[in-house]
Design an enzyme around this catalytic site. Structure first.
Site, PDB file in Angstrom:
ATOM      1  N   HIS A 160      94.561  -9.465  41.428  1.00 53.96           N
ATOM      2  CA  HIS A 160      94.022 -10.596  42.574  1.00 53.96           C
ATOM      3  C   HIS A 160      94.127  -9.951  43.920  1.00 53.96           C
ATOM      4  O   HIS A 160      95.135  -9.139  44.352  1.00 53.96           O
ATOM      5  CB  HIS A 160      94.711 -11.906  42.643  1.00 53.96           C
ATOM      6  CG  HIS A 160      96.156 -11.749  42.455  1.00 53.96           C
ATOM      7  ND1 HIS A 160      96.869 -11.562  41.386  1.00 53.96           N
ATOM      8  CD2 HIS A 160      97.417 -12.089  43.412  1.00 53.96           C
ATOM      9  CE1 HIS A 160      98.263 -11.421  41.692  1.00 53.96           C
ATOM     10  NE2 HIS A 160      98.406 -12.033  42.871  1.00 53.96           N
ATOM     11  N   HIS A 162      94.601 -10.859  47.964  1.00 52.67           N
ATOM     12  CA  HIS A 162      94.965 -11.971  48.823  1.00 52.67           C
ATOM     13  C   HIS A 162      94.130 -11.811  50.100  1.00 52.67           C
ATOM     14  O   HIS A 162      94.457 -10.620  50.684  1.00 52.67           O
ATOM     15  CB  HIS A 162      96.450 -12.013  49.327  1.00 52.67           C
ATOM     16  CG  HIS A 162      97.462 -12.213  48.066  1.00 52.67           C
ATOM     17  ND1 HIS A 162      98.057 -13.326  48.088  1.00 52.67           N
ATOM     18  CD2 HIS A 162      97.928 -11.384  47.279  1.00 52.67           C
ATOM     19  CE1 HIS A 162      98.999 -13.314  47.192  1.00 52.67           C
ATOM     20  NE2 HIS A 162      98.863 -12.266  46.687  1.00 52.67           N
TER      21      HIS A 162
END
Ligand code: 5GP
Length: 174
Positions: A160, A162
């Site tokens: 992922h 951010h």
């Protein structure tokens, strides 16, 4: 070992500080002292949970993000296409804090596991980060962070990005 000692030390120091203070209104320096103890303690917790998460990193077990992709648990979706999902972080570290993930993990538990076959999705994730920044009105300045592995405090083993913004960022990062 050292972590346990430090946790005990910070807990007992906090208790002593509270005992000394009693119910009187604490001074600004005491408040700052308490805050810094809390920060040290939180950092320890993050590191401990990151190490625990890393133990299962390559087990292939689903993560919380699979439930978010399947919409089995709620999230605030900011952007979505066929390959990518972007949703607000449940514990935001900035006024804008969005996570950008591949819908199909395909071995990408962390950036450190990326292979040549992942080149396309990696580019799509980065471009989606830019679309998120535009949607959120932070194109003038935003930060994209990828924590990879326990030393970087990665806590969810589904790659992922951010996307952080909406405030002045500092450098160097912690
Ligand atoms: P990491 O520490 O692995 O780089 O980042 C994982 C992020 O996922 C953290 O910032 C954490 O707040 C976020 N997160 C963990 N669980 C959930 C959840 O259930 N929902 C949302 N929206 N974010 C989550």
């Amino acid at each position: 070992m050292l972590g346990k000692f430090w946790n005990r030390y910070t807990a007992s120091t906090t208790t002593r500080a509270v005992r000394v203070l009693g119910t009187a209104k604490p001074s600004a320096s005491i408040v700052n002292f308490r805050r810094s103890l809390c920060r040290i303690s939180a950092t320890n917790n993050e590191e401990a949970s990151a190490k625990a998460a890393a133990a299962n990193a390559d087990s292939g077990a689903p993560t919380i993000f699979d439930k978010i992709i399947a919409k089995e648990i709620p999230s605030t979706i900011v952007y979505e296409d066929e390959k990518v999902l972007a949703f607000r972080d449940v514990n935001p570290q900035a006024p804008v804090h969005v996570l950008v993930i591949p819908k199909l993990r395909d071995g990408l538990t962390q950036l450190g596991k990326a292979e040549v076959r992942h080149e396309q999705i990696l580019g799509q994730l980065l471009y989606a980060a830019r679309l998120v920044a535009e949607k959120e009105g932070i194109l003038d300045g935003f930060r994209v962070v990828i924590n990879s592995g326990p030393d970087a405090c990665q806590s969810v083993y589904h790659l992922h990005l951010h996307v952080l913004g909406g405030r002045q960022m500092k450098w160097p990062p912690g």
